[in-house]
Design a protein around this motif. Sequence first.
Motif, PDB file in Angstrom:
ATOM      1  N   THR A   1     -42.771 -36.939 -37.208  1.00 17.39           N
ATOM      2  CA  THR A   1     -42.762 -36.146 -36.348  1.00 17.39           C
ATOM      3  C   THR A   1     -43.650 -35.171 -35.494  1.00 17.39           C
ATOM      4  O   THR A   1     -43.880 -35.345 -36.951  1.00 17.39           O
ATOM      5  N   VAL A   2     -43.965 -34.623 -34.381  1.00 18.74           N
ATOM      6  CA  VAL A   2     -44.760 -33.764 -34.140  1.00 18.74           C
ATOM      7  C   VAL A   2     -44.881 -32.763 -34.402  1.00 18.74           C
ATOM      8  O   VAL A   2     -45.451 -32.273 -35.085  1.00 18.74           O
ATOM      9  N   SER A   3     -43.870 -32.277 -35.045  1.00 12.98           N
ATOM     10  CA  SER A   3     -42.684 -30.750 -35.011  1.00 12.98           C
ATOM     11  C   SER A   3     -43.250 -30.732 -36.523  1.00 12.98           C
ATOM     12  O   SER A   3     -43.621 -29.390 -36.537  1.00 12.98           O
TER      13      SER A   3
ATOM     14  N   ASN B   1     -50.647 -42.149 -28.755  1.00 17.47           N
ATOM     15  CA  ASN B   1     -49.075 -42.370 -28.348  1.00 17.47           C
ATOM     16  C   ASN B   1     -48.773 -40.811 -29.073  1.00 17.47           C
ATOM     17  O   ASN B   1     -48.501 -39.597 -28.671  1.00 17.47           O
ATOM     18  N   PHE B   2     -48.858 -41.301 -30.849  1.00 21.68           N
ATOM     19  CA  PHE B   2     -48.668 -39.835 -31.357  1.00 21.68           C
ATOM     20  C   PHE B   2     -49.274 -39.144 -31.280  1.00 21.68           C
ATOM     21  O   PHE B   2     -48.464 -38.129 -30.498  1.00 21.68           O
TER      22      PHE B   2
ATOM     23  N   ASP C   1     -50.697 -37.925 -28.778  1.00 21.64           N
ATOM     24  CA  ASP C   1     -50.971 -37.245 -27.025  1.00 21.64           C
ATOM     25  C   ASP C   1     -49.145 -36.549 -27.443  1.00 21.64           C
ATOM     26  O   ASP C   1     -49.550 -36.007 -25.802  1.00 21.64           O
ATOM     27  N   GLN C   2     -48.779 -36.539 -28.128  1.00 22.88           N
ATOM     28  CA  GLN C   2     -47.447 -35.589 -27.853  1.00 22.88           C
ATOM     29  C   GLN C   2     -48.087 -34.225 -28.456  1.00 22.88           C
ATOM     30  O   GLN C   2     -46.498 -33.289 -28.764  1.00 22.88           O
ATOM     31  N   CYS C   3     -48.449 -34.103 -28.658  1.00 20.93           N
ATOM     32  CA  CYS C   3     -49.684 -32.718 -29.704  1.00 20.93           C
ATOM     33  C   CYS C   3     -50.040 -31.346 -28.565  1.00 20.93           C
ATOM     34  O   CYS C   3     -50.178 -30.232 -29.211  1.00 20.93           O
TER      35      CYS C   3
END
Length: 208
Positions: free
Chosen positions: A62-64, A89-90, A92-94
Motif C-alpha cells: 500500500t502507498v501509505s 499506477n502505484f 502515481d498514487q504517491c
Amino acid sequence: MTKVLVLYYSSYGHIETLAQAVAEGARQAGASAVIKRVPELVPEHVTERAGYKLNQPADVATVSELPGYDAIVIGTPTRFGNMASQMKNFLDQCGGLWFEDKLVGKAGGAFTSTGSQHGGQESTLLATHTVLLHLGMVVVGLPYSFKGQLRMDAITGGTPYGASTLADDGNGGNRQPSDNELDGARFQGWHVARVAAALAASPIGVPQ
C-alpha cells in the motif's frame, strides 16, 4: 535496524526472482528486507491466457506504508523503454507523500528486465530514477565495484543504474536470471542497505 522494501511488479517471474536476490543482499548488510508487489491491473482472463505467473506469494503493498521504510528498491519489467503500467499506477498514487515530504532523504533504487539485450533497460531504470528524485529520495545504483558488470564472456544484464536481467533466450524461449545477474541484484541490495543505514544515522533535514 535499517528497513528495506523491495517493491516489484512481475508478469512472468523474472523480476520476482531478482527481487528475492535484492532482498538477500540487503539482509547480508544487516538490514531487515521485506518483499512486496504492486496490484495487477490486467483482467484475470487476460493474465491466464497470456500465461502470467499468478501464484506469487508476496503481499500487495500500500502507498501509505512506504514512509515506514528507510529504503525502497523498485523492480519493474520494461514496457517499450519505460516502467510497466502497474508500477506507474502505484507510484502515481504517491502525491500525498510527495506533498508532505514523507520520502525525502530515503534511499531508492531500481532494477529491471527486458526480452533482449537492447530492449530499454537503461531508459527504464532512468525513468524510475526520475520518480524517486521527484519524491526527494537519494538514488543508489549498481556501482562498478560489482565487477560482474564488466564481463564480456557471457550475455548478461547489469548496468550502473541498477541490476537487470534478460528474459528471452533469443529464440522465443524463457530465459531465467543468470548467476551473474543474481549476484548483481544481491550486490545492489547490499549497497542500498548500507547507504540507507548511513542516511538514517544522519537524517536529511531543512537547512536553518
